[in-house]
Design an enzyme around this catalytic site. Structure first.
Site, mmCIF file in Angstrom:
data_model
loop_
_atom_site.group_PDB
_atom_site.id
_atom_site.type_symbol
_atom_site.label_atom_id
_atom_site.label_comp_id
_atom_site.label_asym_id
_atom_site.label_seq_id
_atom_site.Cartn_x
_atom_site.Cartn_y
_atom_site.Cartn_z
ATOM 1 N N ALA A 112 -32.489 -9.248 2.848
ATOM 2 C CA ALA A 112 -31.107 -9.528 3.245
ATOM 3 C C ALA A 112 -30.246 -8.267 3.110
ATOM 4 O O ALA A 112 -30.495 -7.442 2.230
ATOM 5 C CB ALA A 112 -30.529 -10.658 2.400
ATOM 6 N N CYS A 231 -30.827 2.417 -2.809
ATOM 7 C CA CYS A 231 -29.571 3.087 -2.465
ATOM 8 C C CYS A 231 -28.932 3.601 -3.749
ATOM 9 O O CYS A 231 -27.757 3.361 -4.032
ATOM 10 C CB CYS A 231 -28.623 2.151 -1.699
ATOM 11 S SG CYS A 231 -28.236 0.607 -2.541
#
Length: 458
Positions: A112, A231
């Protein structure tokens, strides 16, 4: 909100005063905006790019583009039609790491909201399959909505713990782990990431990543590729996670072919054992903070394909008349397989239909293929997802081409002019891009756009 003090101290210590200060300054700057076009849907790409205000291509992704400024995507019908995905440029790099993915079976283990999933779906093509997993059910529904809009029909969305996917041993040619992380690379875009950051959270994320990689490795077939990404900037969640994996995987980890990169891109390339690593710093590369690595499972590694024993029957057969009606709605019916699932008729690309059936018998699959609808009195009553399918045969029903303003009214589930539609069921399009269905009955129009997807802003 200021950058976390402990984060700044660590960056200055690890990168040095000059580099560390440059990174911190970049994290307080303005983030670039980028999109990735849907090759199956974008139609006149030049016209779409002009409308979006595209400035230059993303160099490491053939369909990626930077925009001059951030438009109001909510009010762009092309966005709702799945003609492009708003995806951060650095994360588009994983497409290079996947190699030649056409026809491959790909697991996106932490999927997601769907940026990387839709990228893999385009790369895999109709002969391939992407299994996109998200353990949070609410986020999994968002993922499923984005997959339906992308319209490739070659994705199965699951909602389960990574261990359940690890039980599909040696099933996948590519396994991608975009691991849940401390989010340091998002400090420029997301003030919440700054507020939630802590050294303790870094350690918690690293431990979680270790467990996910063990299951990912089980699911990868010998000779297959593992893509790991975060990230975040810190070594504990990036190179450290790879080092801990190499300690238990050992010689089973082999080098993957290196994708071609250019120094002008500003990517910091490195190695951790057999892993090739790629770091994106926002003061060097045009994108947010990102870390990616790739390696292969050695061809002679242990592991044979294993599917857990089926615990349910999901696919139901359909009769010839229903199959003929469904065939009328797709461009290449001979390359499709149709079945019934919980009273709704579905279609899947034939190449991977059996694989999706096997998945559905052992895992909680919340969407797969393309939901086509139900047949009443020999005619299909279509599901909204069918309108987004790139292989929809528009000869199956009248097409109503509407203006941008009328398209936005439709997307708000507002009233529509009956004069714009043919009597009966219509496919609503704007600039040739399908948005959904509407039905005209005399002077009344039934707007069939899903309430859950409607535009709420005025």
């Amino acid at each position: 909100m200021a950058l976390p003090a402990e984060f700044v101290q660590r960056v200055l210590r690890e990168l040095g005063a000059e580099e560390g200060a440059a990174l911190c300054a970049a994290l307080d700057g303005v983030p670039p905006v980028s999109v990735r076009l849907n090759g199956a849907k974008c139609g006149n790409a030049e016209e779409l790019l002009c409308a979006l205000g595209a400035a230059q291509p993303v160099p490491w992704c053939a369909d990626g583009w930077y925009l001059a400024e951030r438009p109001q995507f909510t009010f762009d019908p092309a966005f709702h039609a799945g003609a492009y995905y708003v995806q951060e440029a650095s994360s588009q790099f994983v497409g290079l790491l996947a190699g030649d993915a056409a026809g491959r079976r790909i697991l996106d283990l932490c999927a997601a909201p769907g940026g990387k999933t839709t990228l893999y779906a385009s790369l895999a093509g109709p002969q391939g399959l992407v299994v996109a997993n998200e353990i949070d059910r609410r986020r999994a529904q968002v993922l499923a909505d984005n997959v339906r809009k992308w319209g490739t029909g070659n994705v199965a969305v699951t909602c389960c713990e990574p261990r359940a996917l690890g039980d599909l041993e040696a099933w996948f040619d590519v396994v991608a782990v975009d691991a849940p992380c401390s989010g340091e690379g998002m400090f420029r875009k997301d003030m919440g990431a700054r507020e939630e950051w802590s050294e303790n959270n870094v350690r918690l994320c690293a431990a979680r990543q270790d467990g996910i990689l063990r299951e990912a490795w089980r699911a990868l077939k010998p000779g297959g590729r593992l893509i790991y990404s975060t990230c975040t900037f810190n070594r504990e969640e990036d190179e450290g996670t790879l080092e801990r994996m190499l300690a238990w995987a050992g010689d089973e980890v082999a080098e993957a072919p290196a994708p071609a990169t250019d120094e002008v891109w500003g990517i910091v390339c490195g190695r951790v054992g057999a892993f090739r690593t790629y770091r994106f710093y926002p003061h060097k590369a045009c994108g947010e903070g990102f870390f990616a690595a790739v390696a292969c499972k050695a061809p002679d590694a242990e592991g044979r394909m294993k599917t857990p024993k089926a615990c349910r029957t999901v696919f139901g057969q359909i009769d010839k008349a229903a199959a003929a009606e469904l065939s009328r709605w797709v461009l290449r019916p001979e390359q499709m397989r149709f079945a019934s699932v919980a009273g709704t008729l579905y279609g899947w690309p034939a190449a991977q239909a059996d694989a999706v059936r096997q998945l559905s018998e052992v895992l909680p699959v919340i969407c797969s293929g393309v939901a086509m609808g139900q047949v009443f009195k020999g005619r299909l009553r279509p599901e909204p997802a069918l309108a987004f399918y790139a292989e929809l045969d528009r000869g199956a029903l009248p097409v109503a081409e509407v203006s941008r303003e009328e398209a936005l009214d439709y997307l708000r589930r507002g009233d529509m002019r009956p004069d714009a539609l043919t009597e009966g069921l219509n496919l609503i399009c704007t600039q040739g891009r399908a948005l959904g269905f509407a039905k005209r009955i005399d002077r009344r129009v039934n707007n069939m756009y899903p309430s859950a997807l409607r535009i709420l802003k005025q």
